[in-house]
Scaffold this motif. Structure first.
Motif, PDB file in Angstrom:
ATOM      1  N   THR A 129       0.830  -1.204   0.000  1.00  0.00           N
ATOM      2  CA  THR A 129       0.000   0.000   0.000  1.00  0.00           C
ATOM      3  C   THR A 129       0.865   1.256   0.000  1.00  0.00           C
ATOM      4  O   THR A 129       0.648   2.182  -0.789  1.00  0.00           O
ATOM      5  CB  THR A 129      -0.927   0.008   1.226  1.00  0.00           C
ATOM      6  OG1 THR A 129      -1.743  -1.168   1.212  1.00  0.00           O
ATOM      7  CG2 THR A 129      -1.825   1.232   1.212  1.00  0.00           C
ATOM      8  N   HIS A 130       1.854   1.266   0.879  1.00  0.00           N
ATOM      9  CA  HIS A 130       2.722   2.441   0.973  1.00  0.00           C
ATOM     10  C   HIS A 130       3.534   2.623  -0.305  1.00  0.00           C
ATOM     11  O   HIS A 130       3.754   3.759  -0.754  1.00  0.00           O
ATOM     12  CB  HIS A 130       3.648   2.288   2.176  1.00  0.00           C
ATOM     13  CG  HIS A 130       4.334   3.563   2.566  1.00  0.00           C
ATOM     14  ND1 HIS A 130       3.677   4.604   3.179  1.00  0.00           N
ATOM     15  CD2 HIS A 130       5.621   3.974   2.405  1.00  0.00           C
ATOM     16  CE1 HIS A 130       4.524   5.597   3.393  1.00  0.00           C
ATOM     17  NE2 HIS A 130       5.707   5.239   2.931  1.00  0.00           N
ATOM     18  N   THR A 131       3.963   1.518  -0.913  1.00  0.00           N
ATOM     19  CA  THR A 131       4.729   1.604  -2.159  1.00  0.00           C
ATOM     20  C   THR A 131       3.886   2.195  -3.277  1.00  0.00           C
ATOM     21  O   THR A 131       4.357   3.061  -4.042  1.00  0.00           O
ATOM     22  CB  THR A 131       5.238   0.211  -2.565  1.00  0.00           C
ATOM     23  OG1 THR A 131       6.115  -0.287  -1.542  1.00  0.00           O
ATOM     24  CG2 THR A 131       5.982   0.267  -3.888  1.00  0.00           C
ATOM     25  N   CYS A 132       2.654   1.734  -3.390  1.00  0.00           N
ATOM     26  CA  CYS A 132       1.773   2.260  -4.437  1.00  0.00           C
ATOM     27  C   CYS A 132       1.525   3.756  -4.261  1.00  0.00           C
ATOM     28  O   CYS A 132       1.425   4.503  -5.247  1.00  0.00           O
ATOM     29  CB  CYS A 132       0.441   1.500  -4.433  1.00  0.00           C
ATOM     30  SG  CYS A 132       0.576  -0.217  -4.957  1.00  0.00           S
ATOM     31  N   LEU A 133       1.451   4.199  -3.005  1.00  0.00           N
ATOM     32  CA  LEU A 133       1.179   5.600  -2.736  1.00  0.00           C
ATOM     33  C   LEU A 133       2.405   6.487  -2.930  1.00  0.00           C
ATOM     34  O   LEU A 133       2.289   7.637  -3.363  1.00  0.00           O
ATOM     35  CB  LEU A 133       0.657   5.763  -1.303  1.00  0.00           C
ATOM     36  CG  LEU A 133      -0.742   5.186  -1.017  1.00  0.00           C
ATOM     37  CD1 LEU A 133      -1.021   5.228   0.479  1.00  0.00           C
ATOM     38  CD2 LEU A 133      -1.809   5.968  -1.765  1.00  0.00           C
TER      39      LEU A 133
END
Length: 421
Positions: free
Chosen positions: A183-187
């Motif tokens: 999730t953090h990577t996508c954001l």
């Protein structure tokens, strides 16, 4: 007295709080520094996650309750498959990579967490739905990373610190951590790549760099070099435990590093000694018998009777979940499939339930799949490297199976039940 109180009060109100960007004064922090560390973790953590899942699959937890140390895994076990026996060094490779990479990434992870600490205290806590998702993923990412790395390192250094609970803790924790990581990577990945290519726009604040930085003592490149040197040092002082000879002696920071425990054919690394497992000499003496059970009945064999059967040899390593392994050792004994034939399975033997003389602890009983039993290299070993097994290596008999985790290579075997899984 009144003047002193006023000065003290003024001093207290002038000191910034962690929620104030001015509180964080290191000139090293900045979005570019954080982005570089993030890309290193982006390359390493997915490999760490995948090799961890492979380790879990190697235990064949769906085969029998004896192997399943993580019950009620539900949908999270969707990927499980029958663990192969080829190549015979498979688990040695995957688990060696998993543990070594986890150790090597520790300095990178700590530097990354240090670099984003100001974000954890930023106000307001939530500015939008997207920002709320980013903050939540960051909290889960930080908490999950600390939990996974700390428990993993403790399990490596202090064996059996979490008896019976390490497997579910690490398994469920891995999924929470990796979900937050994705999730953090996508954001954040698009912005990180943009910053690395073009830098941060002048009008844009990154929320990490201090508005009032202190005098620099090291440059950002210097700080990255320190992190890299720390990872390299950990690599050099830990990776050797997966090899023999001079490389093993360099692994001074991990168990099973340094010199071999003893000279001679039985002088290679072990996980659990006979004394630690509570094995009494009387249990493994002349009265010891191996019980083999199948549809044709029950057979009890002495060590002398096992030695009178056709003997086979196989060169196989021992590889442990803690990441250490041995080179190929020459094992000699009776094929598991030959023992299955004695009790009614002359063709296509099924899986087997293996029981140890050990009276307690995890993996006292282990289930092996049919493909593991049928492999001609799967042995009930009686000798190793031309000498009979030592008590610590499983005398009077132990199981050795290609590509299986060390705990699946049961020592001090007392009973084999074919087809009861």
């Amino acid at each position: 007295m009144g003047d002193r109180r006023q000065r003290t009060g003024a001093l207290r109100t002038s000191l910034p709080l962690p929620t104030d960007p001015a509180f964080w004064r290191s000139p090293v922090r900045g979005v570019r520094f954080t982005a570089v560390l993030g890309l290193v973790l982006l390359a390493g953590i997915p490999l760490l996650f995948v090799t961890g899942l492979l380790s879990y699959a190697a235990y064949n937890p769906d085969l029998t309750a004896a192997n399943d140390k993580t019950p009620a895994k539900g949908l999270l076990g969707f990927y499980l498959f029958d663990w192969p026996t080829d190549p015979h060094w498979l688990y040695r490779l995957t688990q060696g990579v998993h543990v070594t990479l986890g150790i090597v990434l520790v300095p990178v992870l700590l530097a990354k967490l240090w670099s984003v600490v100001p974000k954890l205290f930023a106000l307001p806590p939530v500015r939008s739905a997207g920002h709320a998702l980013e903050r939540l993923s960051l909290l889960l990412l930080v908490g999950g990373a600390l939990f996974q790395f700390v428990t993993g390192l403790l399990n490596i250094q202090l064996e059996y610190l979490f008896p019976g609970s390490f497997y579910p803790l690490h398994f469920y924790g891995a999924w929470v951590f990796f979900a937050a990581f994705l999730t953090h990577t996508c954001l954040r990945l698009p912005r990180a790549l943009r910053v690395l290519r073009h830098g941060l726009p002048t009008a844009e604040r990154d929320g990490l760099a201090s508005p009032e930085p202190a005098a620099p003592t090291v440059s950002r490149r210097g700080a990255l070099a320190v992190v890299g040197a720390g990872s390299l040092l950990l690599l050099v002082t830990s990776a050797g435990r997966s090899f023999d000879g001079g490389l093993r002696r360099t692994a001074v920071l991990t168990p099973r590093g340094g010199a071999e425990p003893a000279p001679g054919p039985n002088g290679f690394q072990i996980n659990k000694t006979a004394a630690k497992a509570g094995i009494l000499p009387a249990w493994t003496g002349r009265r010891w018998r191996l019980t083999v059970v199948g549809p044709a009945g029950e057979v009890r064999l002495s060590r002398a009777e096992l030695l009178a059967m056709t003997q086979h040899s196989a060169a196989l390593p021992i590889a442990c979940v803690e990441g250490w392994s041995t080179s190929d050792q020459w094992w000699r004994g009776v094929r598991l499939r030959d023992l299955a034939a004695l009790v009614g399975h002359p063709v296509d033997p099924p899986g087997v339930l293996v029981e140890s003389l050990q009276r307690g602890g995890p993996f006292r009983t282990v289930g092996l799949r049919d493909n593991q039993v049928r492999d001609p290299r799967s042995l009930l070993a009686l000798d190793v490297n031309g000498e009979r097994l030592s008590p610590d290596h499983g005398y009077p008999a132990r199981v050795v199976v290609p590509a299986a985790p060390g705990v699946m290579n049961t020592k001090w075997v007392s009973r084999l039940t074919f087809g009861e899984l």
